[in-house]
Design an enzyme around this catalytic site. Structure first.
Site, PDB file in Angstrom:
ATOM      1  N   ASP A 241     134.478 -50.950  -4.636  1.00 56.43           N
ATOM      2  CA  ASP A 241     134.358 -51.670  -5.909  1.00 56.43           C
ATOM      3  C   ASP A 241     132.991 -51.368  -6.526  1.00 56.43           C
ATOM      4  OD1 ASP A 241     134.826 -53.429  -8.024  1.00 56.43           O
ATOM      5  OD2 ASP A 241     134.001 -55.141  -6.925  1.00 56.43           O
TER       6      ASP A 241
ATOM      7  N   ARG B  16     140.343 -60.633  -4.548  1.00 57.65           N
ATOM      8  CA  ARG B  16     139.750 -61.161  -3.318  1.00 57.65           C
ATOM      9  C   ARG B  16     140.791 -61.948  -2.520  1.00 57.65           C
ATOM     10  NH1 ARG B  16     134.803 -61.446  -6.570  1.00 57.65           N
ATOM     11  NH2 ARG B  16     135.292 -63.510  -7.429  1.00 57.65           N
TER      12      ARG B  16
ATOM     13  N   ASP C 286     125.644 -52.429   0.624  1.00 53.96           N
ATOM     14  CA  ASP C 286     125.144 -52.458  -0.751  1.00 53.96           C
ATOM     15  C   ASP C 286     123.717 -51.927  -0.730  1.00 53.96           C
ATOM     16  OD1 ASP C 286     126.077 -54.013  -3.522  1.00 53.96           O
ATOM     17  OD2 ASP C 286     123.904 -53.748  -3.349  1.00 53.96           O
TER      18      ASP C 286
ATOM     19  N   PHE D 118     129.790 -51.437  -1.904  1.00 52.20           N
ATOM     20  CA  PHE D 118     129.230 -52.035  -3.116  1.00 52.20           C
ATOM     21  C   PHE D 118     129.480 -53.545  -3.043  1.00 52.20           C
ATOM     22  CE2 PHE D 118     130.931 -47.811  -4.117  1.00 52.20           C
ATOM     23  CZ  PHE D 118     129.783 -47.140  -4.533  1.00 52.20           C
TER      24      PHE D 118
ATOM     25  N   CYS E  15     135.497 -50.648 -13.013  1.00 50.88           N
ATOM     26  CA  CYS E  15     135.250 -51.578 -14.120  1.00 50.88           C
ATOM     27  C   CYS E  15     134.717 -50.841 -15.343  1.00 50.88           C
ATOM     28  CB  CYS E  15     134.279 -52.675 -13.698  1.00 50.88           C
ATOM     29  SG  CYS E  15     132.645 -52.078 -13.225  1.00 50.88           S
TER      30      CYS E  15
END
Length: 391
Positions: free
Chosen positions: A295, A210, A248, A226, A335
């Site tokens: 992400d 970030r 989102d 996202f 992730c």
């Protein structure tokens, strides 16, 4: 009465000598009578005492080491908690950052335990039966050594099923503020919903990325996909972005993102929030942005999901690359533990080829210091990112 201990097969002590935490059932020669989740001493075939582990017959990873010496589990847990807290104390100025990971599982030598700190609230996540049985020791240490108002357990993990555990959520100590907790991260303010947010409430592991977005955003049109509660979006706006669009599928997350934007006194009229499916948004919009952030959540939560996950990662990156203007930047992340860094880069390469774009890697993931990876236990390294320049 025979001594309660676990005996390994010949040669199976090597991973433990190398301080790897996991013991698979195939490495065990003899298990005593015990209740699942109990801590037991571990011995090699040569009768060498290797340490202590908790065991669960139901799990594929039958044992997890909590001590690599004669030190008792109670002493080891207390010592590892102390070391974890002291490590974080050197990382953050509490006037600028008071939301961070306090305990990171095997990375802090405490398998099955995550503890995140949000100002004066701790959120605990327990993934194994053995750690569930050790939680009274953990709670005793946390409440005696840390100044916190409340501790909340939020153990909502698919992996708990294999351990024979149900999802568990509730207050362990004090009272949880129902309206959420406000934290600071690098001087920016965020409202975190402990009760209703994803994971423990906030994605603390992307703090350093970030910051990269903040430095890169001056004067740029930014798309954050996202977006959840707007972590990247707020950093981009704080970095001087000309406009930030956040997408989102959760309308509640987008409302929280808009709230977080206002919380930081950032001009909201230049920034827009879309409660929409990201795949559809990417297909339908022109994507005339200078910086796009992808992400997504973990597409591969199990090994058998990897092929479908790679297809998903390739699709979102290909669509973005096809539509993004020359001279733009793409930050793309995964992730998914089961999609390693090498495979992820291959998938992004395939996306670039199919998009017929020239793409340069100009940066890679910068790990958040409060998410240490045990060098003896690399399996806990799950997050990867590529910062790309699109010609």
């Amino acid at each position: 009465m025979p001594i309660q201990r676990v005996l390994l097969k010949p040669g199976k002590e090597k991973p433990i000598h190398n301080r790897h935490h996991w013991i698979f059932s195939g490495a065990i020669a003899c298990l005593p009578e015990f209740d699942d989740g109990d801590c037991l001493p571990v011995y090699s075939a040569n009768e060498e005492h290797l340490g202590w582990a908790y065991f669960n017959r139901k799990a594929a990873i039958c044992g997890r080491m909590v001590s690599f010496s004669e030190e008792s589990p109670t002493e080891a847990v207390g010592r590892h908690l102390k070391a974890a807290v002291e490590l974080r104390n050197g990382f953050f100025d509490p006037e600028k950052t008071n939301g961070y990971r306090l305990v990171n599982g095997e990375g802090d030598l405490l398998p099955g335990l995550i503890v995140d700190r949000y100002q004066d609230v701790l959120v605990v996540q327990i993934s194994t039966l053995g750690m569930q049985k050790l939680i009274p020791i953990v709670m005793d240490w946390l409440t005696r050594h840390l100044s916190v108002k409340s501790i909340y357990e939020k153990s909502l993990l698919p992996s708990r099923k294999e351990e024979g555990l149900q999802d568990k959520q509730g207050t362990l100590y004090g009272e949880i503020p129902t309206g959420g907790v406000e934290i600071m991260e690098n001087g920016l303010r965020f409202s975190v919903s402990i009760l209703h947010g994803q994971k423990t409430g906030f994605f603390l592991d992307h703090r350093e990325m970030r910051q990269q977005v903040r430095k890169l955003s001056q004067g740029k049109r930014v798309l954050n996909c996202f977006a959840y509660t707007g972590g990247f979006s707020i950093y981009a706006a704080a970095g001087g972005a000309a406009a930030v669009d956040s997408v989102d599928i959760s309308a509640a997350a987008m409302q929280m993102a808009e709230h977080n934007m206002a919380l930081n006194g950032l001009e909201s009229s230049r920034h827009h929030f879309y409660a929409a499916d990201v795949f559809e948004f990417l297909r339908e919009r022109p994507l005339d942005y200078d910086l796009v952030i992808l992400d997504p959540p973990a597409f591969a939560k199990r090994q058998k999901d990897v092929v479908a996950a790679c297809r998903g990662y390739k699709d979102i990156n290909r669509i973005a690359m096809e539509k993004m203007p020359a001279g733009s930047f793409l930050l793309t992340s995964s992730c998914s533990y089961h999609v390693n860094e090498e495979l992820f880069q291959k998938v992004v390469f395939q996306a670039a080829v199919e998009a017929k774009r020239s793409v340069k890697i100009i940066g890679r993931h910068q790990m958040a210091s409060d998410h240490p990876v045990n060098i003896c236990h690399p399996e806990s390294d799950y997050l990867k990112s590529l910062l790309l320049y699109i010609d």
